[in-house]
Design an enzyme around this catalytic site. Sequence first.
Site, short mmCIF file in Angstrom:
data_model
loop_
_atom_site.label_atom_id
_atom_site.label_comp_id
_atom_site.label_asym_id
_atom_site.label_seq_id
_atom_site.Cartn_x
_atom_site.Cartn_y
_atom_site.Cartn_z
N LYS A 193 -6.08 -10.47 -1.21
CA LYS A 193 -6.83 -10.88 -0.03
C LYS A 193 -6.97 -9.68 0.90
CE LYS A 193 -6.25 -12.47 4.03
NZ LYS A 193 -7.36 -11.71 4.64
N GLU A 269 5.46 -4.37 4.31
CA GLU A 269 5.30 -3.09 5.00
C GLU A 269 4.66 -3.40 6.34
OE1 GLU A 269 4.02 -0.44 6.84
OE2 GLU A 269 2.55 0.19 5.34
N CYS A 303 0.07 2.94 10.26
CA CYS A 303 1.42 2.39 10.43
C CYS A 303 2.43 3.51 10.62
CB CYS A 303 1.78 1.54 9.23
SG CYS A 303 1.46 2.37 7.67
N GLU A 400 4.17 -1.29 18.77
CA GLU A 400 3.19 -0.59 17.94
C GLU A 400 1.82 -0.86 18.54
OE1 GLU A 400 2.24 -2.07 13.91
OE2 GLU A 400 2.40 0.01 13.28
#
Length: 502
Positions: A193, A269, A303, A400
């Site tokens: 997906k 992750e 990331c 983040e």
Amino acid sequence: MEKEGNNGAAENGIKIPEIKFTQLFINGSFVDSVSGRCYETRDPRTGEVLASVAEGDKADVDLAVAAARQAFDHGKWPRMSGYERAEIMIRFADLIEQHRDELAALECLDAGKLFSMANIIDLETSIRTIRYYAGAADKIHGETLKMSRELQGYTLKEPIGVVGHIIPWNFPSIMFAIKVAPALAAGCTTVVKPAELTPLTALYYAYLAHKAGIPEGVINVVTGFGPTAGAAIASHMDIDMVSFTGSTAVGRFVMEAAAKSNLKPVSLELGGKSPLVIFDDADIDKAVDIARDATFFNNGEACIAASRIFVQEGIYDQFVQRLAERMKSWVVGDPFDPRVQQGPQVDKVQYEKILQYIEHGKREGATLLTGGKPCGKRGYYIEPAVFTDVKDDMLIAQDEIFGPVMSVMKFKTTEEAIERANNTRYGLAAGVITKDIDTVNRLTRSIRAGLIWVNCYFEMDADLSFGGFKISGFGKDSGLDALNKYMHVKSVVMPIYNTPWL
Ligand code: NAI
Ligand code: MG
């Protein structure tokens, strides 16, 4: 299925590709969603609609899983030799190579990536990754054990089964390759997906994989939204493993759904807030360049971005001054323009979220040294923001942000640098800049992160294990560790001799 021709449009001499694939790819065919619904994917340069893409949900995931299950339980792919799988995977990589410019341009249109970067980094990495795992497909072996005088054992490494891959929008091609290629090499089948914001390249890869000879049902792509299609994958009873990359919030959800359904293993992750620690003995100009690229590469949507820059007090003022100077030549603009270093953010939601963080940083008392404002007449462009006087507990130093926002902090001693670098819930990556080998060794051993760069940043390789600690998740992508994660170890025990008492 491939439509002919091109609409002929060009940007900076780069052909704007026609969008050929917008349906779900299930069991070797492009199909509409069961509901018949579609959704719009937009061009972040303008905010305008790029294509209408099939909106898959649970019913489509069920069909895709059934196809992947059939291909795994009864199909050729898991039963072929590793060598045969490798041959097909190499053909797949070759086809990607042939369509490289077109795929890179699709990445620009869908994700706002720089064309040059999409080509030399995203496409290059994807092709290499598939070739790397093709090379590993015929080198899978277990161990033999002499258990006792009477008994021996051996281990079989078997493909784990049907894998669900839920991937994000910041590196759509690389994510597809680093998730799907090791699973294919291991002999698994998959339901992918892609992120709803960037569905286009995954559909193209499914088409090319099919053309290369990957049998039907082995790769299925269901485009759609997280809470519907994504959630259906995470909780599916017939999926044997889920590998996810995205936010920590969704990672928790995926793990919970896996636990509550068939207890499938998950690999997560989940991003980071990576520190880059620059010591007094660093070459300041080089350090400025490394820091700048480590934070702003890929529009800050990475990331592994270094968003916390710790600079030792002896060079701090000079570093800040040269950084401000260096940022003046940074070019934000259309990702097809080769002079541009930063394109638009992926969508309005991310764009607004980043601007809110910048406002928050100002309110918290950090100094906005440069940038931090929206730019351009339309689309989601932001001038890269550099904050100084950032305190460790400020939100901009903790969360983040996933955008072009750098926080620069001053430190005195090595102990302090280690403690502050580790003062984060995340643990994905880190960087160290120094000429002192003792300092290098201390930091690489003390920082709790899955990947540490010394005197460089962002350098990756298909052979490099990649994955985080702490809330950055667990389970490796890339390298042979990723191949192993798509395999079960089965132990077999048997007598050495035909011992009568056994
Ligand atoms: P997200 O985590 O919502 O999306 C990642 C993938 O998960 C997408 O394919 C999405 O459709 C899917 N997803 C969403 N909700 C789901 C659910 N309930 N069940 C199963 N799958 C689901 O990330 P989003 O919202 O696009 O970005 C938000 C933040 O996440 C970013 O600002 C960034 O901080 C972080 N992020 C981290 C990434 C990384 O590389 N680790 C990549 C993308 C985002
Ligand atoms: Mg989301």
